[in-house]
Structures are given as C-alpha cells and as structure tokens.
Design a protein around this motif. Structure first.
Motif, PDB file in Angstrom:
ATOM      1  N   ILE A  50       0.864  -1.184   0.000  1.00 22.80           N
ATOM      2  CA  ILE A  50       0.000   0.000   0.000  1.00 22.80           C
ATOM      3  C   ILE A  50       0.896   1.228   0.000  1.00 22.80           C
ATOM      4  O   ILE A  50       1.854   1.311   0.769  1.00 22.80           O
ATOM      5  N   ILE A  51       0.586   2.183  -0.863  1.00 20.07           N
ATOM      6  CA  ILE A  51       1.329   3.437  -0.926  1.00 20.07           C
ATOM      7  C   ILE A  51       0.416   4.574  -0.466  1.00 20.07           C
ATOM      8  O   ILE A  51      -0.718   4.703  -0.946  1.00 20.07           O
ATOM      9  N   LEU A  52       0.911   5.405   0.442  1.00 21.98           N
ATOM     10  CA  LEU A  52       0.185   6.587   0.883  1.00 21.98           C
ATOM     11  C   LEU A  52       0.806   7.812   0.224  1.00 21.98           C
ATOM     12  O   LEU A  52       2.003   8.071   0.355  1.00 21.98           O
ATOM     13  N   LEU A  92      -6.798   6.522   9.393  1.00 22.20           N
ATOM     14  CA  LEU A  92      -5.975   6.166   8.237  1.00 22.20           C
ATOM     15  C   LEU A  92      -5.439   4.741   8.374  1.00 22.20           C
ATOM     16  O   LEU A  92      -5.411   3.985   7.387  1.00 22.20           O
ATOM     17  N   TYR A  93      -5.017   4.370   9.565  1.00 24.41           N
ATOM     18  CA  TYR A  93      -4.500   3.009   9.767  1.00 24.41           C
ATOM     19  C   TYR A  93      -5.588   1.968   9.512  1.00 24.41           C
ATOM     20  O   TYR A  93      -5.352   0.936   8.873  1.00 24.41           O
ATOM     21  N   LYS A  94      -6.801   2.260   9.983  1.00 22.29           N
ATOM     22  CA  LYS A  94      -7.909   1.327   9.733  1.00 22.29           C
ATOM     23  C   LYS A  94      -8.209   1.230   8.233  1.00 22.29           C
ATOM     24  O   LYS A  94      -8.471   0.130   7.721  1.00 22.29           O
ATOM     25  N   LEU A 141       0.238  -0.739  16.647  1.00 20.16           N
ATOM     26  CA  LEU A 141       0.045  -1.407  15.366  1.00 20.16           C
ATOM     27  C   LEU A 141      -0.750  -2.700  15.449  1.00 20.16           C
ATOM     28  O   LEU A 141      -0.978  -3.350  14.429  1.00 20.16           O
ATOM     29  N   PHE A 142      -1.195  -3.079  16.641  1.00 20.09           N
ATOM     30  CA  PHE A 142      -2.109  -4.216  16.758  1.00 20.09           C
ATOM     31  C   PHE A 142      -3.485  -3.775  16.298  1.00 20.09           C
ATOM     32  O   PHE A 142      -3.945  -2.674  16.606  1.00 20.09           O
ATOM     33  N   ASP A 143      -4.167  -4.643  15.538  1.00 20.85           N
ATOM     34  CA  ASP A 143      -5.531  -4.358  15.095  1.00 20.85           C
ATOM     35  C   ASP A 143      -6.400  -5.568  15.386  1.00 20.85           C
ATOM     36  O   ASP A 143      -6.069  -6.686  14.962  1.00 20.85           O
ATOM     37  N   CYS A 154      -5.582  -1.048   6.756  1.00 19.95           N
ATOM     38  CA  CYS A 154      -5.774  -2.444   7.159  1.00 19.95           C
ATOM     39  C   CYS A 154      -6.962  -3.070   6.434  1.00 19.95           C
ATOM     40  O   CYS A 154      -6.871  -4.195   5.923  1.00 19.95           O
ATOM     41  N   TYR A 155      -8.071  -2.352   6.388  1.00 15.22           N
ATOM     42  CA  TYR A 155      -9.263  -2.897   5.747  1.00 15.22           C
ATOM     43  C   TYR A 155      -9.062  -3.051   4.238  1.00 15.22           C
ATOM     44  O   TYR A 155      -9.529  -4.017   3.630  1.00 15.22           O
ATOM     45  N   THR A 156      -8.381  -2.090   3.624  1.00 15.85           N
ATOM     46  CA  THR A 156      -8.115  -2.204   2.192  1.00 15.85           C
ATOM     47  C   THR A 156      -7.244  -3.428   1.914  1.00 15.85           C
ATOM     48  O   THR A 156      -7.496  -4.196   0.971  1.00 15.85           O
TER      49      THR A 156
END
Length: 344
Positions: free
Chosen positions: A29-31, A330-332, A62-64, A335-337
């Motif tokens: 993933i690129i931001l 943004l982190y979610k 960073l835990f999800d 992760c979801y993507t």
C-alpha cells in the motif's frame, strides 16, 4: 531494515506514516500526501495535515483487533513534494481574494487572473496525483491519498477509472460535494463528486453517508441522479430514533454499492468532537465507532476496496486531536483495504 522491525517497540520517526520501515518498492500500500487546500472556502489548514498525521501516527499501536498481524502490512510513504506547499500558498492567496469578493457580492472581473491561476493550479494537483497513482497502480500497489482538502484525490479516482470498468464510491462526508465549479473554482473541494459524475464514466455509484449540509441543487441531484444514493444524516438519525439498528442501516448502505469500492472519507463526516478544527464542521455525523463498524461490515460483505482517501483533517497549533483521530482512521483504512485484496 524492515526484517528487524519490532512492532511492539517505541515508534522511531523516519518520515513514514506509522513510522513503518517499508520502502516504496517493497510496499503493498502506498500513501500519497497532498498538502493542498487552496479552494477551501471557510477554514484553511488541511494542507498541513499530512505532516501532522505522520507525526501523530508514530504513536499508533500497530495491533488491530480485526486484522491479524496488521503491523506486517507493508505500507509505504511517498515523500511529500515540498513544491506543492509553494503552489498551495500562492493559489490560496488568489482564492481568498476571489472568495472575499464573492462574499461581498462583487463580481470582480479584475480577479479573473487570480481565478484562472487557482483553476490551473488545481489541474496541476490533479495531474500530479494522477501520475503518481498511475505509476503505483501499474505496479499492482494499492494507493491511498492523504489530503489536504477534498479535491485532492480526484487524480487517484481518475487513475482507478482507467483501471476498472465499474466501481462505486463510499463517500462519507458532511457535505454532498456536488456543486458545479463552486465559487468559480472548477476543482473546488465542494465539487469533487460533481466532477466524478461529469468526467469519470466507470464510477457506477456514489453512495454518500452522513451528508447534512447541502444546497437545493445538490438536494435535487441526490434525489434524482441514477448514479447517486444518499443516506443523509437526517435519514440515518430518524431511522435509529424509530428503532432501526445501525447494523441494519449499514447493510442497507453496503447493498447500494457494487462489488468494487473506493472509499472517500472526509473527516467532517464524523461528529465534530472527532474533528473540531476541520475546515467546515457541521453538527451531527457519525461517531468514530459507527464509522469503523460500517467499514468492517463492508469488509465482511466480501466487497473489494480498490483505493481510498482521507481528507479535510485540519491542524491547530495548540491541539493535536484532529491529527490523532486522522492517524488512527488512516491506519484502519489501510488495514481494511489490505484485507479485501490479500486475505480473502
């Protein structure tokens, strides 16, 4: 080296989102940061959001709970192009003159030069994002835009429009963003969904959620356009007041989307306590956990997220709250993507 990365250790600032060690070549993933808010018609400051979110993201654990080993998702950061700050500063000064004249009821023809400059600069931003996105997409990398105002991701959506024959947009926002050339600015932050409908034929459906501040023309368009389905804040609130569950409403929202989905998340789609400094705050909106529940239901539905943006996070010198919320959202989104593309 990324092989030595310890997700349980204190984040080490390195200019990357979430202080992750992954470079662009190895990332999945690129931001792409877009420090642009030249057309913002009320409060400015969203151009500072990418750097503020990078700083705040160093504190994100960073835990999800929804995504196993989320820390191992290779999220890369496209370096911020500092020249965009200079372009934004000049364009912002020009747009402020144009907007001030309009607010005073003056159609000042002497400002056509300034208006033209902002429109040209907006197209430059579109081209910049489009070219960067197209490059990353050609390498099979998922791409997300971090704004900046809500016009910032148009180039990414355009690149995806070339890659996919059909997809929908889950548009979470306080505003409909369906104005035509708002304040004379063709690619205004208030016009992105209008421009999507006008220019990007492969966007099958725009499903807008939590919209609650819009004009008569936008209301008519939401009510009649076959490519728009709006779940206004009023509709959602009244349904819940009458006993409908948020889960049932999420199912209704998701059913309106095609199999491939782009998420366009304007932070003011959330309730104002989550984004007090955003440029155009509006009472009402989704609570943070409501938004995450909707996104998680989207994942569980089996639909594929093909890209995303997070926009309109604004920065206040004395309060990091907006960037804090933005970093976690943004982190979610990352992760979801990831999970819809690599862990089906």
């Amino acid at each position: 080296m990324s092989s030595d990365f310890n997700p349980n250790a204190v984040g080490q600032p390195n200019g990357n989102y979430f202080a992750l060690p992954y470079n662009l070549d190895e990332s999945e993933i690129i931001l792409l940061s877009v420090p642009w808010d030249a057309t913002a018609s009320y409060g400015a400051g969203a151009h500072l959001a990418p750097e503020a979110i990078i700083d705040a993201s160093e504190q994100v654990d960073l835990f999800d709970a929804d995504v196993a080993d989320a820390w191992a998702i290779k999220i890369g950061t496209e370096p911020i192009d500092k020249s965009l700050h200079k372009l934004n500063k000049h364009a912002r000064r020009c747009s402020e003159l144009v907007i001030a004249a309009l607010q005073a009821g003056i159609e000042d023809v002497s400002l056509q030069k300034e208006l033209s400059f902002v429109n040209t600069a907006s197209m430059q931003i579109n081209d910049y994002v489009y070219n960067k996105a197209k490059k990353h997409l050609s390498k099979n990398k998922l791409t997300g835009v971090v704004g900046g105002e809500h016009s910032a991701p148009f180039g990414l959506i355009k690149a995806l429009n070339e890659q996919h024959q059909s997809f929908g947009i889950l548009h979470i926002d306080a505003h409909a963003d369906l104005r035509e050339a708002y304040e004379g600015l063709t690619y205004s932050h208030a016009s992105i969904m209008y421009n999507v409908l006008k220019e990007l034929e492969h966007v099958e459906k725009i499903v807008s959620v939590a919209v609650r501040d819009y004009c008569n023309d936008e209301a008519q368009l939401m009510a009649t356009h076959p490519r728009i389905k709006a779940f206004t804040d009023k509709y959602l609130a009244e349904a819940m007041f009458k006993g409908q569950t948020w889960e049932a409403l999420c199912d209704e929202i998701i059913a309106a989307l095609p199999d491939k989905v782009y998420i366009s998340f304007d932070i003011d789609g959330l309730s104002p306590e989550n984004c007090p400094h955003t440029g155009t705050p509006v009472p009402g909106g989704l609570r943070y956990n409501q938004a995450l529940f909707l996104l998680n239901k989207l994942i569980l539905s089996g639909k594929q997220i093909i890209g995303f943006d997070l926009c309109e996070v604004a920065v206040d010198d004395t309060d990091e709250w907006d960037a804090n919320v933005g970093a976690r959202l943004l982190y979610k989104l990352c992760c979801y993507t990831y999970i819809t593309n690599f862990k089906k």
